[in-house]
Write a protein that holds these residues in place. Structure first.
Motif: not given
Length: 390
Positions: A184-186, A191-195, A212-217, A245-247
């Motif tokens: 989840f974004s901060p 929601m980010y999902i690694a595909s 082969g993507t990062v999806v943002r929902l 992860d987010f920094d």
């Protein structure tokens, strides 16, 4: 029963040749490599005090229920276990777990809770899960589902109303490279999902699919506004992302497996193409060349590239005070490296600073509510370990 041991901080000499084994090669060009530092930085750290909290069958991911001491973990074959860590490891049993397509790298995957739902009880929470779902014929793909976790007696929990809200597309043959990490974004808006690219390579460069993507929902699984390609995709050209992860500055980082060589740490940027399979600092498993990244190749470059590889399991960026000198650093779990790898950031750059030999394949490391590290060993009988400064 818990067993307490002490593990000294030892720099692992293991630099593995590939994420899945084999000999190393840079493949027709000098790949960027970040070997283990010969002298660790002076952080005052002298080792881990380790407490065992039981063993599990192919554990894959773990998350604390926000606001509690309950750690919930997934087992790849399709089981969810809960451990009340502050109450003599009291076990919590879960029902309503989805049927999974188990085999190879597939099965039950990630688990995530909404930090905004933190409270002093665990009666009812939103739960997100990823798993592998069978398709027509000999095909399968990752999915993400959302439901309600109801724990009325704090001993048995039921997952109710679980619905699939996202599907990896298309479903293909094979049992590898699902990725299916959830983050989840901060601000908890997205929601980010690694595909993963499912070991099919070329789809990672094709924006008509999500391999082969990062999806943002949005949190309900619908495409988020502002995505660069008008649908789900945030970035592409990825291989097999296993950690995100987010920094503290809100930057999104991911770590992914390369082929023979070329594991990558990437700063994930809107619309960026990370080059797979056109470019990689590794080579194919049949020893044929893949051109290395070059300044003029038009692709976004990895911030760190490991040859030999580290074989990442997941990644967490620390924000607690227990390991105060490491605050803001990333810890990456190493599979064939059997280590925890610590990475330090400086703006948009990063470097590996230290490696801690754990003696076993490490599937996952997360940070607990008080800053302790919680580690899952890989495979059958993988232990759950709590790590604190010695």
């Amino acid at each position: 029963m818990k067993r307490v041991t002490v593990l000294a901080a030892i720099l692992s000499p293991l630099l593995m040749a590939s994420s899945c084994g084999g000999s190393s090669s840079t493949g027709g060009g000098e790949a960027v490599s970040t070997p283990t530092p010969t002298s660790p930085p002076d952080t005052g750290f002298s080792g881990f005090a380790i407490t065992e909290h039981g063993s599990f069958n192919e554990p894959w991911a773990a998350a604390f229920i926000p606001g509690t001491d309950v750690l919930v973990l997934t087992e790849k074959s399709g089981t969810i276990r809960g451990v009340q860590t502050g109450n003599f490891d009291k076990a919590i049993f879960f029902s309503g777990v989805p049927e999974v397509d188990y085999g190879g790298q597939g099965g039950l995957g990630d688990i995530a809770f909404l930090p905004s739902e933190a409270s002093s009880t665990i009666d009812r929470r939103t739960i997100y899960l990823s798993w592998v779902e069978a398709g027509d014929g000999d095909t399968r793909g990752a999915v993400v589902g959302r439901g309600q976790m109801v724990c009325e007696d704090h001993q048995d929990c039921a997952i109710q109303g679980l619905e699939v809200i996202w599907r990896q597309s298309p479903k293909v043959s094979g049992r590898g490279h699902y990725s299916h990490r959830i983050l989840f974004s901060p601000d908890e808006r997205y929601m980010y999902i690694a595909s993963g690219e499912r070991q099919k390579k070329e789809p990672a460069q094709d924006l008509s699919n999500t391999l082969g993507t990062v999806v943002r929902l949005n949190l309900d699984g619908t495409p988020a506004a502002g995505n660069p390609f008008g649908d789900e995709i945030w970035s592409y050209g990825h291989r097999n992302i296993l950690g995100m992860d987010f920094d503290a500055q809100g930057r999104l980082w991911e770590v992914e497996h390369g082929p023979k060589g070329g594991d990558e740490l990437n700063l994930v940027q809107r619309g960026a193409n990370y080059g797979w399979p056109v470019r990689s600092n590794g080579i194919n498993y049949n020893d044929t060349n893949i051109p290395d990244h070059t300044p003029d190749d038009g692709f976004t470059k990895p911030v760190i590239s490991w040859t030999p590889v580290i074989a990442p399991g997941n990644m967490t960026i620390l924000d607690g005070d227990l390991f105060a000198a490491w605050k803001g650093d990333a810890l990456i779990s190493g599979l064939k490296t059997k280590a925890l790898i610590r990475v330090s950031f400086d703006g948009d750059t990063a470097r590996e600073v230290e490696r801690y030999d754990m003696g076993e394949r490490i599937r996952s490391v997360i940070e607990g509510p008080d800053g302790a590290l919680w580690v899952l060993e890989d495979g059958e009988g993988g232990r759950l370990l709590q790590l604190r400064p010695q």
